[in-house]
Design an enzyme around this catalytic site. Sequence first.
Site, mmCIF file in Angstrom:
data_model
loop_
_atom_site.group_PDB
_atom_site.id
_atom_site.type_symbol
_atom_site.label_atom_id
_atom_site.label_comp_id
_atom_site.label_asym_id
_atom_site.label_seq_id
_atom_site.Cartn_x
_atom_site.Cartn_y
_atom_site.Cartn_z
ATOM 1 N N HIS A 20 -3.952 4.719 3.403
ATOM 2 C CA HIS A 20 -2.453 5.258 3.387
ATOM 3 C C HIS A 20 -2.627 5.294 1.540
ATOM 4 O O HIS A 20 -2.960 4.227 0.531
ATOM 5 C CB HIS A 20 -1.884 3.673 3.193
ATOM 6 C CG HIS A 20 -0.853 3.487 2.877
ATOM 7 N ND1 HIS A 20 0.225 2.779 4.132
ATOM 8 C CD2 HIS A 20 0.447 3.679 1.673
ATOM 9 C CE1 HIS A 20 1.970 2.861 3.541
ATOM 10 N NE2 HIS A 20 1.417 3.177 2.189
ATOM 11 N N HIS A 22 -0.225 8.575 -0.781
ATOM 12 C CA HIS A 22 1.182 8.708 -1.097
ATOM 13 C C HIS A 22 0.423 10.466 -2.258
ATOM 14 O O HIS A 22 -0.028 9.739 -2.583
ATOM 15 C CB HIS A 22 2.558 8.221 -1.808
ATOM 16 C CG HIS A 22 2.895 7.356 -0.722
ATOM 17 N ND1 HIS A 22 3.949 7.554 0.502
ATOM 18 C CD2 HIS A 22 2.035 6.415 -0.172
ATOM 19 C CE1 HIS A 22 4.166 6.951 1.127
ATOM 20 N NE2 HIS A 22 3.468 5.769 1.065
ATOM 21 N N GLY A 181 9.797 5.161 2.690
ATOM 22 C CA GLY A 181 11.420 4.611 2.178
ATOM 23 C C GLY A 181 11.327 3.218 1.844
ATOM 24 O O GLY A 181 11.322 2.241 1.720
ATOM 25 N N GLU A 211 6.672 -5.044 4.488
ATOM 26 C CA GLU A 211 6.735 -5.456 3.156
ATOM 27 C C GLU A 211 8.068 -5.432 2.177
ATOM 28 O O GLU A 211 7.898 -6.417 2.187
ATOM 29 C CB GLU A 211 5.974 -3.756 2.935
ATOM 30 C CG GLU A 211 6.220 -3.352 1.337
ATOM 31 C CD GLU A 211 6.027 -2.387 0.497
ATOM 32 O OE1 GLU A 211 5.547 -1.841 -0.931
ATOM 33 O OE2 GLU A 211 6.610 -1.250 1.006
#
Length: 356
Positions: A20, A22, A181, A211
Amino acid sequence: MSSTRIEADILRRLPKAVLHDHLDGGLRPATVVELAETVGHTLPTTDPDELAAWYFDAANSGDLVRYIATFEHTLAVLQNREGLLRVAEEYVLDLAADGVVYGEVRYAPELNTNGGLTLGEVVETVQEGLAAGMAKAAAAGTPVQVRTLLCGMRMFDRVGEAADLAVAFRDAGVVGFDIAGAEDGFPPADHLAAFEHLRRESVPFTIHAGEAHGLPSIHQALQVCGAQRIGHGVRITEDVVDGKLGRLAGWVRDRRIALEMCPTSNLQTGAATSIAEHPITALKDLGFRVTLNTDNRLVSGTTMTREMSLLVEEAGWTVEDLRTVTVNALKSAFIPYEERKALIEDVVLPGYASAL
Protein backbone atom coordinates in the site's frame (compact mmCIF):
# COMPACT_ATOMS: atom_id res chain seq x y z
CA MET A 1 5.46 -1.42 26.69
CA SER A 2 9.23 -1.41 27.08
CA SER A 3 11.17 -0.42 24.01
CA THR A 4 13.48 -2.78 22.18
CA ARG A 5 16.47 -2.05 19.99
CA ILE A 6 17.47 -3.30 16.56
CA GLU A 7 20.40 -1.64 14.86
CA ALA A 8 19.34 0.84 12.19
CA ASP A 9 21.55 -0.75 9.54
CA ILE A 10 20.02 -4.16 10.22
CA LEU A 11 16.53 -2.72 9.83
CA ARG A 12 17.45 -1.05 6.56
CA ARG A 13 18.89 -4.26 5.12
CA LEU A 14 15.97 -6.50 6.10
CA PRO A 15 13.96 -7.60 3.04
CA LYS A 16 10.67 -5.73 2.90
CA ALA A 17 7.42 -5.93 0.97
CA VAL A 18 5.01 -3.02 0.61
CA LEU A 19 1.47 -3.44 -0.71
CA HIS A 20 0.00 0.00 0.00
CA ASP A 21 1.98 2.95 -1.34
CA HIS A 22 0.78 5.79 -3.57
CA LEU A 23 2.97 6.99 -6.44
CA ASP A 24 1.79 10.59 -6.12
CA GLY A 25 2.48 10.56 -2.39
CA GLY A 26 6.08 9.36 -2.59
CA LEU A 27 8.02 11.88 -4.65
CA ARG A 28 11.44 13.14 -3.66
CA PRO A 29 11.13 16.75 -2.39
CA ALA A 30 13.95 17.91 -4.68
CA THR A 31 12.19 16.35 -7.65
CA VAL A 32 8.96 18.20 -6.82
CA VAL A 33 10.91 21.46 -6.73
CA GLU A 34 12.68 20.84 -10.04
CA LEU A 35 9.59 19.63 -11.89
CA ALA A 36 7.45 22.46 -10.51
CA GLU A 37 9.90 24.98 -11.95
CA THR A 38 9.72 23.38 -15.39
CA VAL A 39 5.91 23.50 -15.48
CA GLY A 40 5.54 26.89 -13.78
CA HIS A 41 3.77 25.64 -10.66
CA THR A 42 4.12 27.65 -7.46
CA LEU A 43 5.08 25.66 -4.35
CA PRO A 44 4.84 26.66 -0.67
CA THR A 45 8.67 26.76 -0.72
CA THR A 46 11.40 25.88 -3.18
CA ASP A 47 13.78 24.56 -0.53
CA PRO A 48 13.56 20.73 -0.63
CA ASP A 49 14.05 20.30 3.13
CA GLU A 50 11.49 22.97 3.92
CA LEU A 51 9.07 21.42 1.42
CA ALA A 52 9.41 18.00 3.03
CA ALA A 53 8.65 19.59 6.41
CA TRP A 54 5.69 21.47 4.93
CA TYR A 55 4.16 18.24 3.61
CA PHE A 56 4.57 16.45 6.91
CA ASP A 57 3.17 19.34 8.96
CA ALA A 58 0.25 19.92 6.57
CA ALA A 59 -0.71 16.26 6.70
CA ASN A 60 -0.75 16.14 10.51
CA SER A 61 -4.27 17.53 10.73
CA GLY A 62 -5.99 14.40 11.97
CA ASP A 63 -8.40 14.64 9.03
CA LEU A 64 -8.31 12.44 5.91
CA VAL A 65 -9.79 15.10 3.61
CA ARG A 66 -7.14 17.67 4.59
CA TYR A 67 -4.45 15.00 4.32
CA ILE A 68 -5.52 14.29 0.73
CA ALA A 69 -5.47 18.03 -0.08
CA THR A 70 -1.67 18.07 0.23
CA PHE A 71 -1.48 16.18 -3.07
CA GLU A 72 -2.22 19.35 -5.06
CA HIS A 73 1.48 20.05 -5.50
CA THR A 74 2.65 16.53 -6.30
CA LEU A 75 -0.09 16.03 -8.88
CA ALA A 76 0.78 19.36 -10.50
CA VAL A 77 4.15 17.96 -11.57
CA LEU A 78 2.74 14.64 -12.81
CA GLN A 79 0.81 15.87 -15.83
CA ASN A 80 3.32 15.15 -18.59
CA ARG A 81 5.45 12.29 -19.83
CA GLU A 82 8.72 13.69 -18.43
CA GLY A 83 7.40 14.03 -14.91
CA LEU A 84 5.74 10.62 -14.84
CA LEU A 85 8.82 8.85 -16.23
CA ARG A 86 11.18 10.46 -13.72
CA VAL A 87 8.98 9.96 -10.70
CA ALA A 88 8.22 6.31 -11.55
CA GLU A 89 11.91 5.51 -12.00
CA GLU A 90 12.91 7.28 -8.79
CA TYR A 91 10.08 5.54 -6.97
CA VAL A 92 11.63 2.14 -7.69
CA LEU A 93 15.16 3.25 -6.82
CA ASP A 94 13.96 4.66 -3.48
CA LEU A 95 12.27 1.36 -2.62
CA ALA A 96 15.42 -0.56 -3.50
CA ALA A 97 17.54 1.72 -1.29
CA ASP A 98 15.11 1.02 1.56
CA GLY A 99 15.53 -2.75 1.33
CA VAL A 100 12.19 -3.39 -0.40
CA VAL A 101 12.25 -6.52 -2.58
CA TYR A 102 8.62 -6.40 -3.68
CA GLY A 103 6.29 -3.44 -3.98
CA GLU A 104 2.87 -2.63 -5.34
CA VAL A 105 2.49 1.01 -6.30
CA ARG A 106 -0.96 2.54 -6.81
CA TYR A 107 -2.20 5.69 -8.46
CA ALA A 108 -5.28 7.05 -10.24
CA PRO A 109 -4.57 7.71 -13.94
CA GLU A 110 -7.52 10.11 -14.17
CA LEU A 111 -5.54 12.55 -12.00
CA ASN A 112 -2.66 12.71 -14.51
CA THR A 113 -4.44 13.79 -17.69
CA ASN A 114 -4.48 17.59 -17.33
CA GLY A 115 -1.47 17.91 -19.62
CA GLY A 116 -3.13 16.13 -22.51
CA LEU A 117 -2.11 12.52 -21.90
CA THR A 118 -4.81 9.90 -22.34
CA LEU A 119 -5.52 7.42 -19.57
CA GLY A 120 -3.74 4.70 -21.53
CA GLU A 121 -0.72 6.92 -22.17
CA VAL A 122 -0.46 7.65 -18.46
CA VAL A 123 -0.32 3.94 -17.64
CA GLU A 124 2.16 3.19 -20.43
CA THR A 125 4.43 6.01 -19.28
CA VAL A 126 4.41 4.96 -15.62
CA GLN A 127 5.15 1.35 -16.58
CA GLU A 128 8.07 2.53 -18.71
CA GLY A 129 9.47 4.50 -15.78
CA LEU A 130 9.04 1.61 -13.37
CA ALA A 131 10.83 -0.74 -15.78
CA ALA A 132 13.75 1.68 -16.07
CA GLY A 133 13.98 1.86 -12.29
CA MET A 134 13.92 -1.91 -11.89
CA ALA A 135 16.68 -2.30 -14.48
CA LYS A 136 18.88 0.24 -12.67
CA ALA A 137 18.19 -1.33 -9.27
CA ALA A 138 19.08 -4.79 -10.56
CA ALA A 139 22.29 -3.47 -12.13
CA ALA A 140 23.22 -1.92 -8.78
CA GLY A 141 22.76 -5.25 -6.99
CA THR A 142 19.54 -4.28 -5.20
CA PRO A 143 16.82 -5.95 -7.28
CA VAL A 144 13.20 -5.10 -6.56
CA GLN A 145 10.01 -6.18 -8.26
CA VAL A 146 7.38 -3.45 -8.54
CA ARG A 147 3.87 -4.03 -9.84
CA THR A 148 0.98 -1.61 -10.27
CA LEU A 149 -2.51 -1.17 -8.87
CA LEU A 150 -4.71 1.27 -10.75
CA CYS A 151 -7.13 3.37 -8.70
CA GLY A 152 -10.48 4.93 -9.41
CA MET A 153 -11.37 8.01 -7.37
CA ARG A 154 -14.43 6.99 -5.37
CA MET A 155 -15.96 10.48 -5.28
CA PHE A 156 -15.85 10.93 -9.07
CA ASP A 157 -17.50 9.11 -11.97
CA ARG A 158 -14.56 7.48 -13.76
CA VAL A 159 -14.13 4.36 -11.62
CA GLY A 160 -15.47 2.17 -14.42
CA GLU A 161 -12.88 3.57 -16.82
CA ALA A 162 -10.10 2.84 -14.35
CA ALA A 163 -11.36 -0.73 -13.95
CA ASP A 164 -11.32 -1.13 -17.73
CA LEU A 165 -7.70 0.04 -17.73
CA ALA A 166 -6.77 -2.54 -15.10
CA VAL A 167 -8.22 -5.25 -17.33
CA ALA A 168 -6.50 -3.90 -20.43
CA PHE A 169 -3.04 -3.66 -18.80
CA ARG A 170 -3.14 -6.77 -16.61
CA ASP A 171 -0.46 -8.44 -18.75
CA ALA A 172 1.71 -5.32 -18.79
CA GLY A 173 2.60 -4.86 -15.12
CA VAL A 174 -0.80 -3.93 -13.69
CA VAL A 175 -1.78 -6.63 -11.18
CA GLY A 176 -4.84 -5.17 -9.46
CA PHE A 177 -7.24 -2.36 -8.68
CA ASP A 178 -8.38 -0.09 -5.86
CA ILE A 179 -10.64 2.86 -5.15
CA ALA A 180 -9.09 5.81 -3.36
CA GLY A 181 -10.07 9.25 -2.12
CA ALA A 182 -12.40 10.43 0.64
CA GLU A 183 -13.93 7.35 2.24
CA ASP A 184 -16.66 8.81 4.45
CA GLY A 185 -19.75 9.51 2.36
CA PHE A 186 -18.54 7.53 -0.65
CA PRO A 187 -19.26 3.86 0.13
CA PRO A 188 -17.60 1.09 -1.91
CA ALA A 189 -20.93 -0.26 -3.13
CA ASP A 190 -21.44 2.93 -5.16
CA HIS A 191 -19.03 1.30 -7.62
CA LEU A 192 -20.37 -2.23 -7.50
CA ALA A 193 -20.61 -2.50 -11.30
CA ALA A 194 -16.86 -1.89 -11.62
CA PHE A 195 -16.05 -4.55 -9.04
CA GLU A 196 -18.37 -7.05 -10.68
CA HIS A 197 -16.61 -6.39 -13.99
CA LEU A 198 -13.21 -7.00 -12.38
CA ARG A 199 -14.39 -10.26 -10.82
CA ARG A 200 -15.71 -11.48 -14.16
CA GLU A 201 -12.32 -10.69 -15.70
CA SER A 202 -10.39 -12.33 -12.81
CA VAL A 203 -8.61 -9.10 -11.81
CA PRO A 204 -7.97 -8.92 -8.04
CA PHE A 205 -8.69 -5.75 -6.10
CA THR A 206 -8.30 -4.13 -2.74
CA ILE A 207 -10.49 -1.35 -1.35
CA HIS A 208 -9.65 1.52 1.01
CA ALA A 209 -11.98 0.85 3.95
CA GLY A 210 -12.08 1.13 7.72
CA GLU A 211 -9.93 4.28 7.87
CA ALA A 212 -12.23 7.32 7.90
CA HIS A 213 -15.37 5.17 8.15
CA GLY A 214 -16.03 2.13 10.27
CA LEU A 215 -17.35 -1.41 10.05
CA PRO A 216 -20.04 -0.74 7.41
CA SER A 217 -17.30 0.34 4.98
CA ILE A 218 -15.29 -2.83 5.61
CA HIS A 219 -18.41 -4.99 5.35
CA GLN A 220 -19.37 -3.46 2.01
CA ALA A 221 -15.84 -3.79 0.65
CA LEU A 222 -15.73 -7.49 1.48
CA GLN A 223 -19.25 -8.88 1.45
CA VAL A 224 -20.86 -6.70 -1.19
CA CYS A 225 -17.98 -5.79 -3.49
CA GLY A 226 -15.76 -8.84 -2.99
CA ALA A 227 -12.39 -7.26 -2.15
CA GLN A 228 -9.48 -9.64 -1.63
CA ARG A 229 -7.61 -7.19 0.64
CA ILE A 230 -8.50 -4.13 2.70
CA GLY A 231 -6.61 -0.85 2.52
CA HIS A 232 -5.96 0.26 6.13
CA GLY A 233 -8.82 -1.53 7.92
CA VAL A 234 -7.78 -0.18 11.33
CA ARG A 235 -11.39 0.11 12.48
CA ILE A 236 -11.94 -3.63 12.31
CA THR A 237 -11.02 -3.38 16.00
CA GLU A 238 -14.54 -2.03 16.57
CA ASP A 239 -15.64 -5.64 16.05
CA VAL A 240 -13.19 -7.00 18.64
CA VAL A 241 -14.22 -6.79 22.30
CA ASP A 242 -11.93 -8.14 25.04
CA GLY A 243 -10.19 -10.34 22.49
CA LYS A 244 -13.47 -11.82 21.23
CA LEU A 245 -14.08 -11.42 17.53
CA GLY A 246 -17.42 -10.45 16.05
CA ARG A 247 -18.68 -11.98 12.83
CA LEU A 248 -16.97 -9.51 10.51
CA ALA A 249 -13.64 -9.55 12.34
CA GLY A 250 -13.78 -13.33 12.42
CA TRP A 251 -14.40 -13.41 8.67
CA VAL A 252 -11.38 -11.19 8.05
CA ARG A 253 -9.04 -13.19 10.27
CA ASP A 254 -10.21 -16.68 9.42
CA ARG A 255 -10.13 -16.16 5.66
CA ARG A 256 -6.67 -14.56 5.82
CA ILE A 257 -7.81 -11.27 4.29
CA ALA A 258 -4.78 -8.99 4.38
CA LEU A 259 -5.06 -5.65 6.14
CA GLU A 260 -2.79 -3.06 4.49
CA MET A 261 -1.91 -1.08 7.61
CA CYS A 262 0.00 2.22 7.54
CA PRO A 263 0.83 3.36 11.10
CA THR A 264 2.28 6.84 10.51
CA SER A 265 -0.37 7.74 7.95
CA ASN A 266 -3.09 6.52 10.31
CA LEU A 267 -1.79 8.85 13.03
CA GLN A 268 -1.90 11.76 10.60
CA THR A 269 -5.50 11.12 9.52
CA GLY A 270 -6.74 10.46 13.03
CA ALA A 271 -7.41 6.75 12.44
CA ALA A 272 -5.00 5.87 15.27
CA THR A 273 -3.76 7.70 18.35
CA SER A 274 -0.17 6.47 18.73
CA ILE A 275 2.30 3.95 17.39
CA ALA A 276 2.34 2.13 20.71
CA GLU A 277 -1.44 1.71 20.64
CA HIS A 278 -1.86 1.29 16.89
CA PRO A 279 -4.22 -1.63 16.12
CA ILE A 280 -1.57 -3.36 14.00
CA THR A 281 0.07 -4.86 17.10
CA ALA A 282 -3.10 -6.17 18.74
CA LEU A 283 -4.38 -7.53 15.44
CA LYS A 284 -1.04 -9.23 14.76
CA ASP A 285 -1.19 -10.87 18.17
CA LEU A 286 -4.76 -12.04 17.47
CA GLY A 287 -3.62 -13.79 14.30
CA PHE A 288 -4.90 -11.37 11.65
CA ARG A 289 -2.93 -11.17 8.42
CA VAL A 290 -1.63 -7.66 8.99
CA THR A 291 0.88 -6.08 6.62
CA LEU A 292 3.07 -3.03 7.17
CA ASN A 293 3.04 -0.18 4.65
CA THR A 294 4.06 3.43 4.09
CA ASP A 295 0.98 4.80 2.25
CA ASN A 296 2.62 8.09 1.18
CA ARG A 297 6.33 8.39 1.86
CA LEU A 298 6.66 12.12 1.16
CA VAL A 299 3.43 13.20 2.83
CA SER A 300 4.07 11.02 5.89
CA GLY A 301 7.82 11.64 5.98
CA THR A 302 8.47 7.94 6.20
CA THR A 303 10.02 4.81 4.73
CA MET A 304 9.51 1.12 5.38
CA THR A 305 12.64 1.18 7.53
CA ARG A 306 11.18 4.03 9.59
CA GLU A 307 7.83 2.27 10.00
CA MET A 308 9.65 -0.83 11.23
CA SER A 309 11.82 1.22 13.57
CA LEU A 310 8.81 2.94 15.13
CA LEU A 311 7.11 -0.39 15.84
CA VAL A 312 10.30 -1.82 17.31
CA GLU A 313 10.96 1.17 19.55
CA GLU A 314 7.42 2.10 20.56
CA ALA A 315 5.44 -1.15 20.34
CA GLY A 316 8.11 -3.69 21.25
CA TRP A 317 8.24 -5.50 17.92
CA THR A 318 10.96 -8.09 17.29
CA VAL A 319 12.71 -9.22 14.13
CA GLU A 320 10.33 -12.19 14.13
CA ASP A 321 7.36 -9.80 14.08
CA LEU A 322 8.84 -7.90 11.15
CA ARG A 323 9.41 -11.15 9.30
CA THR A 324 5.80 -12.15 9.94
CA VAL A 325 4.32 -9.01 8.37
CA THR A 326 6.72 -9.23 5.43
CA VAL A 327 5.73 -12.82 4.72
CA ASN A 328 2.09 -11.83 5.19
CA ALA A 329 2.44 -9.18 2.51
CA LEU A 330 3.98 -11.56 0.01
CA LYS A 331 1.36 -14.22 0.70
CA SER A 332 -1.31 -11.66 -0.24
CA ALA A 333 0.49 -9.95 -3.13
CA PHE A 334 -1.43 -9.84 -6.40
CA ILE A 335 1.20 -11.84 -8.32
CA PRO A 336 1.17 -15.57 -9.18
CA TYR A 337 1.68 -18.10 -6.40
CA GLU A 338 5.02 -19.37 -7.68
CA GLU A 339 6.44 -15.82 -7.70
CA ARG A 340 5.23 -15.19 -4.16
CA LYS A 341 6.65 -18.51 -2.99
CA ALA A 342 10.03 -17.83 -4.57
CA LEU A 343 10.31 -14.39 -2.96
CA ILE A 344 9.46 -15.80 0.46
CA GLU A 345 11.72 -18.84 0.30
CA ASP A 346 14.66 -17.45 -1.69
CA VAL A 347 14.81 -13.83 -0.54
CA VAL A 348 12.83 -13.00 2.60
CA LEU A 349 13.43 -15.98 4.86
CA PRO A 350 17.20 -16.11 4.20
CA GLY A 351 17.40 -12.34 4.70
CA TYR A 352 15.76 -12.53 8.09
CA ALA A 353 17.68 -15.64 9.14
CA SER A 354 20.87 -13.60 9.02
CA ALA A 355 19.37 -11.08 11.46
CA LEU A 356 18.08 -13.58 14.02
